[in-house]
Every structure is written in C-alpha cells, then in structure tokens.
Design an enzyme around this catalytic site. Structure first.
Site, PDB file in Angstrom:
ATOM      1  N   HIS A 328     -68.293   9.784  -6.825  1.00  0.00           N
ATOM      2  CA  HIS A 328     -68.556  11.230  -6.922  1.00  0.00           C
ATOM      3  C   HIS A 328     -68.879  11.653  -8.354  1.00  0.00           C
ATOM      4  O   HIS A 328     -68.700  10.891  -9.312  1.00  0.00           O
ATOM      5  CB  HIS A 328     -67.363  12.012  -6.389  1.00  0.00           C
ATOM      6  CG  HIS A 328     -66.092  11.840  -7.179  1.00  0.00           C
ATOM      7  ND1 HIS A 328     -65.879  12.437  -8.403  1.00  0.00           N
ATOM      8  CD2 HIS A 328     -64.954  11.146  -6.901  1.00  0.00           C
ATOM      9  CE1 HIS A 328     -64.682  12.119  -8.839  1.00  0.00           C
ATOM     10  NE2 HIS A 328     -64.095  11.328  -7.951  1.00  0.00           N
ATOM     11  N   HIS A 344     -58.369   8.281 -11.157  1.00  0.00           N
ATOM     12  CA  HIS A 344     -57.199   7.996 -10.315  1.00  0.00           C
ATOM     13  C   HIS A 344     -57.580   7.101  -9.124  1.00  0.00           C
ATOM     14  O   HIS A 344     -56.889   7.102  -8.105  1.00  0.00           O
ATOM     15  CB  HIS A 344     -56.570   9.297  -9.832  1.00  0.00           C
ATOM     16  CG  HIS A 344     -55.914  10.091 -10.918  1.00  0.00           C
ATOM     17  ND1 HIS A 344     -56.597  11.012 -11.684  1.00  0.00           N
ATOM     18  CD2 HIS A 344     -54.632  10.076 -11.391  1.00  0.00           C
ATOM     19  CE1 HIS A 344     -55.781  11.554 -12.571  1.00  0.00           C
ATOM     20  NE2 HIS A 344     -54.580  11.006 -12.418  1.00  0.00           N
ATOM     21  N   CYS A 346     -61.044   6.709  -7.881  1.00  0.00           N
ATOM     22  CA  CYS A 346     -62.433   6.896  -7.471  1.00  0.00           C
ATOM     23  C   CYS A 346     -63.381   6.322  -8.520  1.00  0.00           C
ATOM     24  O   CYS A 346     -62.984   5.995  -9.642  1.00  0.00           O
ATOM     25  CB  CYS A 346     -62.735   8.377  -7.266  1.00  0.00           C
ATOM     26  SG  CYS A 346     -61.928   9.088  -5.811  1.00  0.00           S
TER      27      CYS A 346
END
Length: 426
Positions: A328, A344, A346
């Site tokens: 993302h 964390h 991703c």
C-alpha cells in the site's frame, strides 16, 4: 462395461469368411446349423431373459446390483451394456456360460439408464432386448461449490472446491477427487489437495500458464461417494489467466521488482516489517484490491498510547493476507523506503508507486517476499499460501497421488471466515 465372449454366431461368421473364396458364383456360402441363412436383424429376445431390480414403475435401488439372467431354454447372453444419460458405462461381469450378467459397480442415483442385452438361441440366432429404467434419488447428497467466481485471474490463483458435507474416509475422498475435473489450455500437471474434510484446493506443479483457459467441472452427479451419500449436480466453472505477473519484494535490499512474463517492468523502493513485526516470507497471492482502508494498531494487538500505536487512512491497498498484510501507499515512510524496514508488517511505498501497483496487478497475481526475518507464509489459514508447499508435500494431500492426511490445519482459504480475521496493519 460390456463383456463379449465369442459366440456361436461369431464362429459361424468366421467360417463363412474363410469359405467365401471357395464358393461358386450363385451358391450359398454358409448358413446356420439347420441350413438357414444367418439373420441380419436380431429377433426380440424378451422371452429369453429376465431382469432383477428393474421393471414396472418402481425405481431401481442404485446401491443394489443389476442382474440379467437367461432363461433355461438353451439361450444365452452374449453382451450387455448399461449407460446413463451422460454416457457413463456400468461395469459388469458375464458368467462363463453366458447365463447371467451382474453389475460390479454402483449405479448413479436419480439417473436414467438404457440397458442393451444381446443374446443367441440354441441355433445361434442373435437376439436383442433394450429397456430403459430410472434409479431412485439419493437420500443424502454431496454438493460441491467451485471457486473463485468466473473471471480473469493471475497465474497464482488456486481453484477451490467446498463440500456440503464432511468427507473423511480415504476411499470416499478418492471418489470425490476422481470426479472433480480440471482442464487447462495450455495443459498443465496439477492435483487436488485436501485442506480439511470439506475443502480442497487445486494447483499446478508450477504456476498456471499466462493467458490460459481453465475449466472445472464435476462428474459426481448421482455417483455413490460412500454409504448413502451421492454426488449432486454441480455448476461448472471457467477461468482465464492474464499475463504472468510477479512482484518480488526483497526486504534485504528494500526494493520490489515487478515482472510481466519474466521481464522486469518496474523497480520500486519499499519498506517492510521492522524487528518484532517482520513481514512474512514466501509466496502470497493477491486476494483483493481496496482503494481505501483505515488501519489501526489496536487491530493487531498494539495498545493505544504505545510508541507503536497508529491510526491512519491508507490508500491503494492491495491485500495479500486475510490477517491484514497489504502492499500500500505509505507517504509517511518515504524517507525510509529503499533504505530501511520500518513498517508493522505491510509493504509500503510511495503513493504514486502504490497507485501504479494497484492498477497493474489483479487478484491471483503473485507477491513473493524474500530476505525478511519473518516466518514463511502458511499454506491455508491466512490466504493462499499454497505455493509455499513443495510439489511432494502437495501430492501427499491428494487421495489419489498420496496419503490423504487432510492437509495442513486451517480454515477455508477461499475468503474470510469472520470479520476478526480482517485486521489491517501498516
């Protein structure tokens, strides 16, 4: 299947063939035992044979054998075929003396059959009897639902089969697996793997070919699976694959390389999970694309007020696990992208790169993480980690190719089982 012993009629015909070249023009070449010419049209053999389990208005029990018997007048059975409306043959055995034929496999439930019996009388004349009959419907049915929905997917997309009832017996699993047909053009080598008693996944030995057509269908309709359980009709499925697209995210070099049909089309600076939140290694499959997701640290167990707490709007989010791992946009970490791992769990990148990635990949495409300190993606309990099993391990989960042990523990990977599993993290 039909069983055809050499009949007296066949012997006579063979003798005729040998004599044809020796007979003068206009002479009779050969006849039956009484001198009559062999009949070209079989006579009605209704009075020579009897049937067990069929006849009248009653429906045949699909779990009881079908029997055909020749009456004691010198006649005998020479051939029997029984087929259902789908063209499937019933296996059977004919006694050596031709007096009895008996099916050796269960009939399909709720099916219509055509039974063709050939005979010959004591003079060697051929007879024929054809009847139709129906079998009783199944008391218990096994329904199968294929996934995903029809459409175009990436080359990493497994096929799923969800059963309406638990199937544990190895012989019953073999029946189910044999009846679930997967065909690909171009052709591939593939197998079903039992994830649990109600879920199967199918994948090729390697990824699907790019731009392939895949058809999935069931031939279990009416087939006895085990006990009183019979297969129900199943809606077939057709899928297509797009080009082979792979994203290789290297947590050690902090870069992602995106390849289309083996050719690199873009290299993207990234950041992955920091110590304590390391990104999972291994092959993941794109599960969904979400233009916007609200990500909160509390959803992955981080208490509010801690140094790791967060509550962020996230854009261009491509989901790769049900527990909340995405590729993302992470504009807040652009300074670390390409240099350090600060997320964390991703895979973060610039907004422009994330939008490009979002618009380039499709569900079923491959995201492979290497060089991370995290564990390897599990096969079935958090998305499609099927490709992290070796072919030998995958084969062990097949009831036909190896011992069907039920596969790895886990819930159905075809989608989220509950909302608790949909917990995003950044």
């Amino acid at each position: 299947m039909s069983h055809r012993p050499r009949s007296r009629t066949a012997s006579l015909r063979a003798g005729c063939a040998l004599l044809v070249g020796l007979v003068a023009a206009g002479g009779a070449a050969c006849g039956g035992p009484s001198g009559q010419a062999l009949s070209a049209t079989p006579y009605d053999a209704t009075g020579q044979i009897s049937f067990s389990g069929v006849g009248g208005d009653r429906k045949a029990d699909p779990d009881k054998p079908l029997e055909v018997t020749a009456k004691g007048d010198g006649s005998r059975i020479t051939d029997v075929t029984a087929t259902d409306a789908a063209g499937r043959y019933v296996r059977g055995e004919l006694s050596a003396d031709g007096t009895r034929w008996r099916s050796t496999a269960p009939l399909a439930a709720g099916a219509h059959y055509t039974l063709r019996v050939s005979t010959e009388n004591e003079d060697g004349r051929p007879g024929r009897r054809v009847i139709g009959f129906d079998t009783a419907p199944a008391g218990k049915q096994l329904r199968v639902t294929f996934g995903p929905e029809a459409g175009t997917y990436g080359v990493g997309q497994p096929i799923t089969a969800r059963l309406s009832r638990q199937v544990e017996d190895p012989s019953a699993r073999a029946v189910v697996e044999r009846g679930l047909k997967v065909e690909s053009r171009p052709a591939v080598q593939g197998l079903w793997h039992w994830v649990d008693g109600r879920t199967l996944h199918y994948r090729p030995r390697e990824y699907w070919p790019g731009r392939a057509t895949i058809t999935v269908r069931s031939t279990l309709t009416g087939v006895r699976v085990g006990g009183e359980l019979h297969g129900a009709a199943t809606k077939p499925l057709t899928l297509h694959t797009g080009p082979r697209l792979e994203a290789i995210a290297d947590a050690g070099t902090h870069h992602m390389t995106v390849l289309r049909d083996g050719v690199a089309i873009r290299t993207i600076p990234i950041t992955t999970g920091k110590p304590g939140f390391a990104t999972r290694n291994g092959v993941k499959v794109v599960l969904a694309k979400e233009p916007f997701v609200r990500m909160r640290g509390t959803s992955i167990g981080i208490p509010e007020g801690s140094s790791d707490s967060y509550d962020l709007p996230v854009y261009w989010a491509t989901r790769v696990t049900w527990s909340g791992e995405y590729v993302h946009a992470a504009p807040w970490s652009v300074g670390a992208q390409g240099a350090a791992n600060v997320s964390h769990g991703c895979t973060g990148m610039s907004t422009a790169d994330a939008e490009w990635f979002f618009n380039t990949v499709r569900v079923g495409d491959i995201v492979k993480v290497v060089g991370s300190g995290g564990a390897t993606m599990t096969p079935f309990d958090n998305g499609f980690g099927d490709w992290n099993m070796s072919w030998e391990q995958w084969s062990e989960g097949s009831a036909l190719a190896g011992p069907a042990t039920g596969g790895a523990a886990g819930r159905d990977a075809g989608g989220p089982a509950d909302t608790a599993r949909l917990r995003p993290g950044v």
